[in-house]
Motif scaffolding. Structure first.
Motif, PDB file in Angstrom:
ATOM      1  N   CYS A 144      -0.816  46.944 -28.830  1.00  0.00           N
ATOM      2  CA  CYS A 144      -1.704  47.706 -29.735  1.00  0.00           C
ATOM      3  C   CYS A 144      -2.224  49.038 -29.385  1.00  0.00           C
ATOM      4  O   CYS A 144      -2.166  49.880 -29.733  1.00  0.00           O
ATOM      5  N   MET A 145      -2.826  48.944 -28.204  1.00  0.00           N
ATOM      6  CA  MET A 145      -3.687  49.944 -27.592  1.00  0.00           C
ATOM      7  C   MET A 145      -2.637  50.985 -27.069  1.00  0.00           C
ATOM      8  O   MET A 145      -2.908  52.280 -27.335  1.00  0.00           O
ATOM      9  N   LEU A 146      -1.617  50.696 -26.642  1.00  0.00           N
ATOM     10  CA  LEU A 146      -0.705  51.563 -26.193  1.00  0.00           C
ATOM     11  C   LEU A 146       0.277  52.074 -27.238  1.00  0.00           C
ATOM     12  O   LEU A 146       0.656  53.080 -27.295  1.00  0.00           O
ATOM     13  N   SER A 147       0.273  51.562 -28.455  1.00  0.00           N
ATOM     14  CA  SER A 147       1.200  52.064 -29.446  1.00  0.00           C
ATOM     15  C   SER A 147       0.420  53.208 -30.231  1.00  0.00           C
ATOM     16  O   SER A 147       1.045  54.011 -30.981  1.00  0.00           O
ATOM     17  N   ASN A 188       1.638  39.124 -20.779  1.00  0.00           N
ATOM     18  CA  ASN A 188       0.367  39.674 -20.211  1.00  0.00           C
ATOM     19  C   ASN A 188      -0.031  40.625 -21.200  1.00  0.00           C
ATOM     20  O   ASN A 188      -1.041  41.728 -20.987  1.00  0.00           O
ATOM     21  N   ASN A 189       0.211  40.452 -22.616  1.00  0.00           N
ATOM     22  CA  ASN A 189      -0.343  41.131 -23.695  1.00  0.00           C
ATOM     23  C   ASN A 189      -1.606  40.942 -24.063  1.00  0.00           C
ATOM     24  O   ASN A 189      -1.870  40.440 -25.116  1.00  0.00           O
ATOM     25  N   ILE A 190      -2.330  41.908 -23.442  1.00  0.00           N
ATOM     26  CA  ILE A 190      -3.769  41.773 -23.450  1.00  0.00           C
ATOM     27  C   ILE A 190      -4.718  42.746 -22.827  1.00  0.00           C
ATOM     28  O   ILE A 190      -4.169  43.412 -21.820  1.00  0.00           O
ATOM     29  N   GLY A 191      -5.698  43.192 -23.507  1.00  0.00           N
ATOM     30  CA  GLY A 191      -6.562  44.335 -23.202  1.00  0.00           C
ATOM     31  C   GLY A 191      -8.007  44.389 -23.663  1.00  0.00           C
ATOM     32  O   GLY A 191      -8.261  43.522 -24.675  1.00  0.00           O
ATOM     33  N   LEU A 192      -8.713  45.343 -23.237  1.00  0.00           N
ATOM     34  CA  LEU A 192     -10.046  45.379 -23.625  1.00  0.00           C
ATOM     35  C   LEU A 192     -10.387  46.798 -24.117  1.00  0.00           C
ATOM     36  O   LEU A 192      -9.943  47.629 -23.388  1.00  0.00           O
ATOM     37  N   VAL A 193     -11.401  46.888 -25.127  1.00  0.00           N
ATOM     38  CA  VAL A 193     -11.827  48.179 -25.559  1.00  0.00           C
ATOM     39  C   VAL A 193     -13.286  48.001 -25.448  1.00  0.00           C
ATOM     40  O   VAL A 193     -13.893  47.203 -25.804  1.00  0.00           O
ATOM     41  N   GLU A 194     -13.515  49.309 -24.529  1.00  0.00           N
ATOM     42  CA  GLU A 194     -15.011  49.325 -23.932  1.00  0.00           C
ATOM     43  C   GLU A 194     -15.779  50.159 -25.068  1.00  0.00           C
ATOM     44  O   GLU A 194     -15.004  51.582 -25.125  1.00  0.00           O
ATOM     45  N   LEU A 195     -16.637  49.784 -25.740  1.00  0.00           N
ATOM     46  CA  LEU A 195     -17.218  50.734 -26.893  1.00  0.00           C
ATOM     47  C   LEU A 195     -18.407  51.684 -25.918  1.00  0.00           C
ATOM     48  O   LEU A 195     -18.878  51.336 -24.962  1.00  0.00           O
ATOM     49  N   ASP A 196     -18.805  52.831 -26.826  1.00  0.00           N
ATOM     50  CA  ASP A 196     -19.671  53.611 -26.152  1.00  0.00           C
ATOM     51  C   ASP A 196     -21.324  52.968 -26.328  1.00  0.00           C
ATOM     52  O   ASP A 196     -22.089  53.505 -25.632  1.00  0.00           O
ATOM     53  N   SER A 197     -21.419  52.146 -27.103  1.00  0.00           N
ATOM     54  CA  SER A 197     -22.631  51.406 -27.760  1.00  0.00           C
ATOM     55  C   SER A 197     -22.202  49.965 -28.033  1.00  0.00           C
ATOM     56  O   SER A 197     -21.231  49.816 -28.414  1.00  0.00           O
ATOM     57  N   TYR A 224      -1.824  39.817 -37.580  1.00  0.00           N
ATOM     58  CA  TYR A 224      -1.877  41.144 -37.070  1.00  0.00           C
ATOM     59  C   TYR A 224      -2.145  41.128 -35.712  1.00  0.00           C
ATOM     60  O   TYR A 224      -2.858  40.212 -35.311  1.00  0.00           O
ATOM     61  N   PRO A 225      -1.577  41.940 -34.806  1.00  0.00           N
ATOM     62  CA  PRO A 225      -1.795  42.148 -33.311  1.00  0.00           C
ATOM     63  C   PRO A 225      -3.086  42.061 -33.007  1.00  0.00           C
ATOM     64  O   PRO A 225      -4.172  43.078 -33.765  1.00  0.00           O
TER      65      PRO A 225
END
Length: 341
Positions: free
Chosen positions: A170-173, A209-218, A283-284
């Motif tokens: 999802c992050m790459l798409s 290994n379809n996993i990832g993290l979104v790091e927020l700014d706050s 959904y992904p």
């Protein structure tokens, strides 16, 4: 006449002789009655004096017994006080030792526990007062591409104040620019500070290994509508209680998720095939949660959905347990977020 005079003379003589013999006779005990003379006044004085002596000795004895009883009582009190003081001092010493031992054991336990488990405890402590959950599950968020208007395109799970867990594909798409948190009365958007894709992510079918993290700014504040789940840290599958926002989830045979057009003959060890029991779409990045109604937070993140699926078709779940090391290094690094936040 003469004879009478002689006779009378003899009578007088006999009487005189009898009188003389009675005068010279020595008396005997049989002849004289026994008489005992007692001085009553003297005996009474003796008994009164003896009684007074006995009373005085009894008084002295009673006083001695009273003093002895007081001394025994005082000694007993002193020993009781000393014993209580020693017991209290011993108890305090042992309490202190036990406290030190408990702290050491706690420190040892904390060192042995995973960062995700300590994070769960931290989330639980910070969620005190959040007694009701208005959304089920409360932790679902949507990640939004900058140019795409469909807010349900990708989903994620808010696992810490500054991090959302989602899928790598999802992050790459799509090029993310922000993450949206949708509450009952408002929407909060957070910009993205960084993205973290699993280094061994492979674009295959099924996606490994379809996993990832979104790091927020706050950070986003915890509320009854947004409370992070704890990580499911057991390697064993839960027997029941899996669900997501669309409803209950059932684990099915791996073969139902394999694409016959590919060379894949089995799923990755971190993947599970599942389907909804209700007719709805997935959904992904959508979280698969184990529900525990007895705890706050009441959700544990078991896995995330890999690809979109509708009409109750089976889909692949990526197990979180297999990627705890990857998640912990970023979200709860040593001396990092877990301590400072």
């Amino acid at each position: 006449m003469a004879n009478k005079m002689v006779f009378f003379g003899l009578i007088v003589a006999l009487l005189q002789a009898a009188s003389t013999e009675g005068t010279n006779h020595e008396p005997s005990l049989d002849d004289v009655p026994l008489s005992i003379y007692v001085d009553a006044g003297k005996e009474i004085d003796h008994f009164i004096s003896l009684a007074k002596s006995i009373d005085e000795k009894q008084r002295i004895l009673e006083e001695a017994l009273a003093r002895l009883s007081a001394e025994v009582k005082e000694t007993e009190q002193r020993w009781n006080e000393r014993l209580l003081a020693e017991v209290k001092a011993t108890e305090e010493r042992w309490t202190e030792r036990v406290s030190i031992l408990e702290r050491k054991l706690e420190d040892l336990s904390n060192k042995q526990r995973r960062p995700a488990e300590r994070a769960c405890e931290k989330i639980t402590n910070e969620s005190i007062g959040v007694t009701s959950i208005s959304r089920t599950p409360s932790n679902v968020t949507w990640t939004i591409p900058s140019y795409f208007t469909d807010k349900k395109l990708c989903r994620g799970t808010y696992i810490d104040r500054g991090f959302v867990l989602t899928t790598a594909n999802c992050m790459l798409s799509y090029k993310f620019s922000e993450v949206g948190f949708f509450f009952s009365d408002s929407t909060v958007f957070k910009e993205i500070k960084a993205t973290h894709i699993h280094p061994e992510y492979l674009i295959k079918n099924p996606l490994f290994n379809n996993i990832g993290l979104v790091e927020l700014d706050s950070d986003v504040k915890y509320t009854s509508e947004l409370l992070p789940p704890c990580m499911y840290t057991s390697e064993f599958y839960p027997k029941s209680g899996l669900m997501t926002k669309g409803g209950k989830v059932q684990i099915v045979a791996d073969s139902e998720c394999l694409d016959t057009n590919t060379n894949s003959s089995n799923l990755h060890h971190s993947q599970i095939c599942a389907k909804y029991l209700e007719n709805t779409c997935t959904y992904p990045g959508e979280p698969i949660l184990m529900v525990d109604e007895e705890t706050i937070p009441k959700y544990r993140l078991f896995g995330i959905v890999g690809t979109k699926s509708c009409n109750s078709k089976p889909y692949v779940i990526t197990r979180v347990f297999n990627y705890l090391d990857f998640i912990e290094r970023i979200v709860w690094p040593k001396n990092g977020n877990l301590i400072s936040n």
